[in-house]
Structures are given as structure tokens and as C-alpha cells.
Design an enzyme around this catalytic site. Sequence first.
Site, PDB file in Angstrom:
ATOM      1  N   ASP A 260       0.869  -1.166   0.000  1.00  0.00           N
ATOM      2  CA  ASP A 260       0.000   0.000   0.000  1.00  0.00           C
ATOM      3  C   ASP A 260       0.911   1.223   0.000  1.00  0.00           C
ATOM      4  O   ASP A 260       2.068   1.149   0.412  1.00  0.00           O
ATOM      5  CB  ASP A 260      -0.919  -0.009   1.224  1.00  0.00           C
ATOM      6  CG  ASP A 260      -2.203   0.770   0.978  1.00  0.00           C
ATOM      7  OD1 ASP A 260      -2.218   1.606   0.050  1.00  0.00           O
ATOM      8  OD2 ASP A 260      -3.183   0.561   1.710  1.00  0.00           O
ATOM      9  N   TRP A 261       0.396   2.353  -0.441  1.00  0.00           N
ATOM     10  CA  TRP A 261       1.233   3.529  -0.660  1.00  0.00           C
ATOM     11  C   TRP A 261       1.754   4.062   0.695  1.00  0.00           C
ATOM     12  O   TRP A 261       0.995   4.588   1.501  1.00  0.00           O
ATOM     13  CB  TRP A 261       0.449   4.588  -1.404  1.00  0.00           C
ATOM     14  CG  TRP A 261       0.532   4.477  -2.899  1.00  0.00           C
ATOM     15  CD1 TRP A 261       0.895   5.469  -3.759  1.00  0.00           C
ATOM     16  CD2 TRP A 261       0.268   3.335  -3.725  1.00  0.00           C
ATOM     17  NE1 TRP A 261       0.880   5.010  -5.060  1.00  0.00           N
ATOM     18  CE2 TRP A 261       0.499   3.708  -5.072  1.00  0.00           C
ATOM     19  CE3 TRP A 261      -0.133   2.027  -3.469  1.00  0.00           C
ATOM     20  CZ2 TRP A 261       0.340   2.827  -6.142  1.00  0.00           C
ATOM     21  CZ3 TRP A 261      -0.291   1.142  -4.526  1.00  0.00           C
ATOM     22  CH2 TRP A 261      -0.053   1.544  -5.841  1.00  0.00           C
TER      23      TRP A 261
END
Length: 727
Positions: A260-261
Site C-alpha cells: 500500500d502507498w
Amino acid sequence: MKKLLSTTLIAVAFTAASAQTYLDPNAPLEARVQDALSRMTVHEKVQLLHAQSKFTSAGVPRLGIPELKMSDGPHGCRAEIEWNSWNYANWTNDSIVAFPSLTCLASTWNRDLSRLYGDKVSEEFAYREKDVMLGPGTTIARCPFNGRSFEYMGEDPFLAGEMAVPYIQGAQKNGVACCLKHFFLNNHEVNRMTVNVNVSERAVEEIYLPAFEKCVKESGLWTMMGSYNKWLNVHCCQNDSLLNGILKKRWGFDGAVISDWGGCHDTWEAATGGLDIEMGSFTNGMTADNSLGYNTYFLADPFESLVKQGKISEEVLNDKAARVLRTIFRTAMNPNKVRGKLCTDDHYDVCRRVGEEGIVLLKNERIKELKYESLLPLDASRYNRILVVGDNATRNMSQGGGSSELKTKYDISPLEGLKAVYGDKIDFAQGYYAGRPMYANVEELDPAKQAELKAEALAKAKQADLIIFIGGMNKNHQQDCEGGDRLTYDLSYGQNELIAELAAVQPNIVCVMYAGNPYATPWIDKVKALVQCWYLGSESGRSLANVLSGKVNPSGKLPITFAKNMMDYPCFQYGEEGYPGVDDQVYYKEGIYVGYRHFDTRKVKPQFPFGFGLSYTTFKYGKPTLSGNTVSVSVTNTGTREGKETVQLYVGDVKCSVDRPVKELKGFEKVSLAPGETKTVSFTIAPRDLQFFDEATHQWKSEPGKFKLYIGASSADIRGVVDYELK
């Protein structure tokens, strides 16, 4: 001499051809992967493993291997983002169809419709030249406050897995990779970057892993997204036990794990912990930007240095690079990847159909003045003045929500949809103001303005024959939105009080709620009907109007339990340790008793049970029969309208050496029936349907003895029971 030259040229041509195996779309996938690997330098391999922009990871330009282009999903392809900032690029050709939220899709209980959804939404990603769609999500709905519940598929792992598998298959056949998220235990948004989840091994295996496992093993999933939170005190995006031990070794996943970012935090743990593509590091995952170069990422120069020093083997590097290459060959270099299309009639048609089948009719009271017919469907001839009240009647629900916000070509609002059916009979009063669409902030609302809007609605209500209240939540921060959770089980903006006061003025009132989570309904006895809409996408108004008018018979069933009170949910019964955690530690002390497993077993009466949903017709179930391992039941439409019914199978262990839920969902089938028509639905009992996870042996296990097979219209509406014995 000519013959020798000819032979030489043929040999050269053969060598050149054999040298291009990785470019040969007809060559076996693994041959292409190994051939490409053999030609790449260490630096080129490392380049594959981290972002080169906000939403792309690098290819190998020297070899003609393209980058991977990603975009947020899963309800539609997000508007184009600038190369190296969170600002929108302000393109004029990136408007799309907003498909209904995944809670809405789960509410259809329709596998075929889920496959069609995946097919159509991925065509829009393909047209926008995206290779990876960041979704769908099968995170379990443990807490009704979770800001991202609308992106997921409910509280039950069997239902979530069964609905996600055809979605993924429908999308990936078009050459667009699904990135299943968030793996795993990302069950609330508060402190999502830092919280460590303490949960029993049995709950992990029975509740939080099965939907992901089903998708990996049955859909051929190509990419998986790690979650922000920690498990075993290690971030899930770089968790060796989770990513290598469970996902890759136990389940045999051959695709790429994408962070995930901002979910990656350490070079060594990322390198050895199973992460394959690092995205968005040194940001907060949504707004803050990285002033450093992409070469500073954990899986960039720091990782390359460890490999060149011999501290991490090139075998680890090759495995990661191979997984990324596999993804590229399946998507960007897949000769069968569709060209795609955007905003076509068939896309809007599927959007509308999912919305119609996902709408859940929760209450529909019989009215004395209507000769004891139900208030819904609304017959236009009975009403001269219909008042629509509520901010959500005109609000664009495609905006807000965080990473799932969408830029649409058009959205039909509920008010527009109702006006198209009921025309000039419709009047509107906003009733309350919910603020601008905002992420991570809340607009300060003016009490005077709220009072003015409320007074206007109450005044107009005195002149109305019928009120349709359209409210709920709205994908704002602390409503249904990434990065934050709700603060209360009640509806915000004074809606509870407004509904009660409107009902006192005009008792013929229909409540229509847009929301991705359950909520308190203290006004439930004061309203005649309640319709749960989730978020319906671009065709929202048309889907709603078709159901309210009776053009479409509602057939949605709840994928989550609606409790009467907040404290009825087990996550709230252990203080802050149970939710949202203390000192970045949260404890799932309820274990396997999530959702209906808790309500049914602990005998807590919900407001609306899991699997519940009304229809404009009626269904009669026959007596279920058992033949071998197959249980069958007949279902008859005993009403006057064509309708769809979802027959549900639950299995319960009569006596076991460990505590087990009274029953668990193990099968469902949705059938369409004309008035008077009868169909037979059958379920075959598989060994896993009878098993529990034994923490003593760390294996799935079933014990000989008696079981009960429950056939129901919901978890609380059991129409027949069959005894079953495992010998």
C-alpha cells in the site's frame, strides 16, 4: 559458398529468434520470465521493484519491457494523477463510469453479476491503459465504524470469497490484473499505519484469511496489496510470516505483492519479508509528497547495495523480479489484453443492475389506508405531493472516500431519478447540510443554516402526501472515508431528530439510506419503510427509482449485521483495547465471534440480521431433504410478482471439543422465480464445511458426530433443518 552463407544466415536468424523468447507472446510464461531475467543486470532487476512515479513502476526500456501502470479501484478507474504529486492532472478525457460500491455488490449475492462487474469495470481500466486495478477488497467488516467498509464485501469470509472470485476472473480475462486488498487485518482506519493487531491463530485462519485464500487458489489472482497495519509486530507489507509463509509458500501464490502507498518501512524486512513492488514510500499514502528521489526507496539503491555486497542473495532478487515480470507479461505485454472501452451503454447497464440487485429492502409496513397493502412499491396514482428530503438526494457520491473517489462522465442523483418517474409530483427540501466532500478534514457547519434547512423541510412536510427521506452517510471524513473512522453509531448532521419530526408531521415516510456501514435506527418504529442503498454509482438515481416504483423487485440481502445498539458489537465490549487500540496495540478478544456468529451464538437480537432482505413478493420453502452429502430444498414464489430469492445454507456442529458458532454460512444460491414457479436448490457438503481450525495441532480438523444443516432466508430466518452425521 552460397549454401554456407545461407546456412549461416539461418543460424543467425534462429539465434536472434531464440534470443527473443521473452518477447514471444506464444512462448510459455515461465520461459519468457526466465529468458528476460537472464538478460537483465542487477540494477535493471532492482528497478522493477519500486515506483518510478505515483502510480507506475519501471519496466526495462533496454529490452522493450514496459512499465506497469496502476490505478485505484475497485469501483472505477480513478482520474489521472500527476507523475510525481497527488494533484490531479486535470485531463479532459479521463471521465468514467462509477460502479456501485463493493458492499452493494456483496448485497446482490449474485456470482454471475459479480463476474460481469469485474469484466465491465476492467474494460474501463484497459481503455485508460492501466495494467493493475487496485482492488477488489475482502477485508472483513469487524467494526461498524471502519471508514473503508464500503470498499469491502461484508462480515463473512465465505460470502466475501465467493463474490470476489468471479469479479477477479471477469477482470483478469481482459488482461488487467486485480490487486486484492488489504492483506490483512486492516479492519479500521484509526492509526492504520502503526497499529499492531493481536488476534488468535484460530480467528486468523477461520475469519480473516479464508476470503484471500479462496481468491488466490480459485481466481488465479495476479497481484496482492499488503496492508498498513502490523501483525506479529511486523508491518504486513513486509511480513515474512504472512507474505512468504502463508501467501507464497502455503497457498502457492506466483504473482507480485504490492505495498500500500507508504506501507514499506525497512529495506531488510521488505527484502526478506516478501514484498515485490514498493509504492508511495515517504508519503502518508494519500496526500503528503516525497521530496526525495525514487532511488531512495527501500527496495531501490539501499536494496541493490545489499545484493551487491552479498548480504542478500541474488536468488531473493531474482524471485522478486520474476514475479514482477510475470505480472507484466500477463498484462502490459499480454497480446490478448483488450483495448477496452469507456462509458458505454453496456457499462451503465451493469452499473444500474448491480445497484438494483444490491439495494436491500429492510422494512415495508402494510398501510390501513392502502387496504393493508405495503407502502412500497410507490404507486404514483395514490399521491399528489411527494416531498423528497435530504442532502444525499442531490449529493454526488462518486466524490470523497479517499482513494476510491471518481471523476464521472455523469451521475444520476436520487432526486433526478425520482423526478423521471414521478414528475411534477416531486418537491424537494434539503433538510440538512453535510458539508463539502473532504478527505482528512471536516467542514465546520453553521447551526443557523442547519436550523433553516430543517424548518423548511418541516414546513413542506405539512403539505405532502408522502415523504421520501434520502440520507445516511456520504464518503466524507469520519463518515465513510479512507484515513478515518466514524465517531458514533448514530447518523450525523441531526438526521435522527429530523426523521422523527418529519414522521410526526407526515407518517407516510420512506427512509432511503446511502451508507457503507450499519447505523442506529431509533426512528425505525416511526417510519413506514426503510431502504438500504450503499453507494450505487453513476446510475444511482435510476436504480433507486426502479426499485421504489416497483419496476424492479428488490432482492438484495445484507452482507453485514445491523445491531440495535453500538455496544452489541463485540469489538466495543472490551474497551479501547478492543477498538481502536491502546498504545498502538489492538486486541481482537472476540476471536471468531465476528458479525452474525456473535449475534446468533450469544443470542443478541439484531435490528436486521445478516442475510436479511425483503421483497415485493413472497417465497415458500419446502422441507429440505438429504441424499448422501447433498441437501436440497424447493422454493416457490407464492406472490404476484416475479422476484429473486437467495437461499442460504448454514452448518452447525452439535457437539464439539472446542467452542464453535451455532452456525456458519457455507453455501448460497440466488434463484429467479415467476409467480407460482417452483425451483429446487441443492448444496453439496464438502469436508471443509464441517471443519474448524485446531490451535493445538495448527491444522483444520473435523470431529465425527452430528451436525445440523440450516436452510434459511437469513441467518435469523431458518426455514428448515436437516440432521447430518459425519462418521
